[in-house]
Enzyme design. Structure first.
Site, PDB file in Angstrom:
ATOM      1  N   ASP A   1     -29.671  13.365  14.570  1.00  0.00           N
ATOM      2  CA  ASP A   1     -29.478  13.579  13.139  1.00  0.00           C
ATOM      3  C   ASP A   1     -30.199  12.483  12.352  1.00  0.00           C
ATOM      4  OD1 ASP A   1     -27.719  11.696  14.206  1.00  0.00           O
ATOM      5  OD2 ASP A   1     -26.208  12.016  12.666  1.00  0.00           O
TER       6      ASP A   1
ATOM      7  N   HIS B   1     -26.875   1.162  17.082  1.00  0.00           N
ATOM      8  CA  HIS B   1     -26.086   2.208  17.733  1.00  0.00           C
ATOM      9  C   HIS B   1     -26.948   3.120  18.603  1.00  0.00           C
ATOM     10  CE1 HIS B   1     -22.740   1.049  15.184  1.00  0.00           C
ATOM     11  NE2 HIS B   1     -23.449   1.286  14.104  1.00  0.00           N
TER      12      HIS B   1
END
Length: 305
Positions: free
Chosen positions: A17, A229
């Site tokens: 995403d 992340h």
């Protein structure tokens, strides 16, 4: 004299995403000789799915929670990116995952960097998907610490907790990298400067889009740096030895104030009752990471792009 045997590159599909740190993870994969990126599939999360698809093409060449306040309104640091020349294929992401698992049984690793909707749909389409896929590496969850959407939940799991629970219990070979690990991996201002002054094409691009991300982390977490992340999760696919893991069952709370909560059973106790935890497949959950090595490898590979 025969040539030396070359280790086979791992085929990976990145379900993403994009997303600033997604962009870093995608570029990292492109610059990693250990893996061969055979496809990008997209899902909502940092931006809506249509923009995620546009951003993925650009990088290659319930109510939705959209984190544009973290990544910018365009998902890539408000950099007004040039429209991509490529087009998305007509096939759905889930169908693409199923087809590639069938084409290369046992050889494909899916790296899930957003909500797990597409992977759960692939399992729904083909009940044997979990046996045919080589591995699923997931960025998600917050184990023994607060989430980043609210104290209970991490963003990717919160985005579709029902899908996450379905994937965690599907029986595939699964590695889960939660924010309890990724918060140990920080790119500093000095690392950003190092990227900006290099000649690597990906390094220069990343250094431009990171401004919004650094500003968010300074305000939200009061740190002079950003959490890596997605690149950390990508390294679990590229070189899993950079982390250590605990094995056990993971379930996800799907409703109420704890919606998106990931709970880990370390399987050290033999429970007497038959419950919704009984006879569920285990997964590997990352617990420690060689953070310095992850940052160094990421910066070096982007600089050498």
């Amino acid at each position: 004299m025969g040539e030396l045997a070359v280790e086979k590159r791992k085929k990976i599909i990145i379900d993403t995403d994009p997303g600033i740190d997604d962009a870093m993870a995608i570029f990292l994969a492109f610059e990693s000789p250990e893996v061969d990126v055979i496809g990008l599939t997209t899902i909502y999360g940092n931006v809506y799915t249509s923009l995620a698809t546009k951003n993925a093409l650009h990088l290659r060449v319930p109510k939705l929670r959209i984190a544009d306040f973290v990544h910018g309104s365009d998902g890539l640091g408000n950099t007004s990116i040039i429209p991509p020349k490529g087009n998305a294929i007509a096939q759905s992401a889930a169908e693409f995952l199923v087809d590639k698992a069938n084409e290369y049984p046992g050889e494909v690793t899916v790296v899930g960097l957003g909500p797990l909707t597409n992977i759960a749909l692939a399992i729904e389409i083909d009940p044997l998907f979990s046996q045919k896929i080589g591995q699923i590496v997931i960025l998600g969850g917050a184990f023994s610490m607060n989430g980043n959407v609210n104290p209970a939940a991490e963003a990717n799991i919160f985005g579709d907790p029902e899908a996450a629970d379905s994937v965690f219990t599907c029986g595939a070979d699964i590695i889960v990298v939660g924010i309890n690990v990724t918060h140990q991996v920080v790119m500093t201002d000095k690392d950003l400067e190092d990227l900006a002054h290099s000649h690597g094409k990906y390094a220069k691009y990343i250094s431009k889009i990171l401004k919004v991300y650094f500003e968010y982390h300074h305000e939200a977490y009061n740190i002079c740096g950003v959490y890596l992340h997605d690149p950390t999760a990508m390294f679990a696919a590229i070189n899993p030895s950079l982390m250590t893991y605990a094995e056990g069952v993971v379930r996800v709370q799907s409703e109420g104030i704890f919606r998106g909560l990931t709970v880990f059973d370390n399987m050290k106790k033999r429970w007497g009752e038959v419950t919704e935890w009984s006879n569920k497949p285990s997964v590997k959950v990352a617990v420690t990471v060689d953070a310095d090595q992850v940052v160094r490898l990421l910066v070096d590979r982007l600089k050498n792009s």
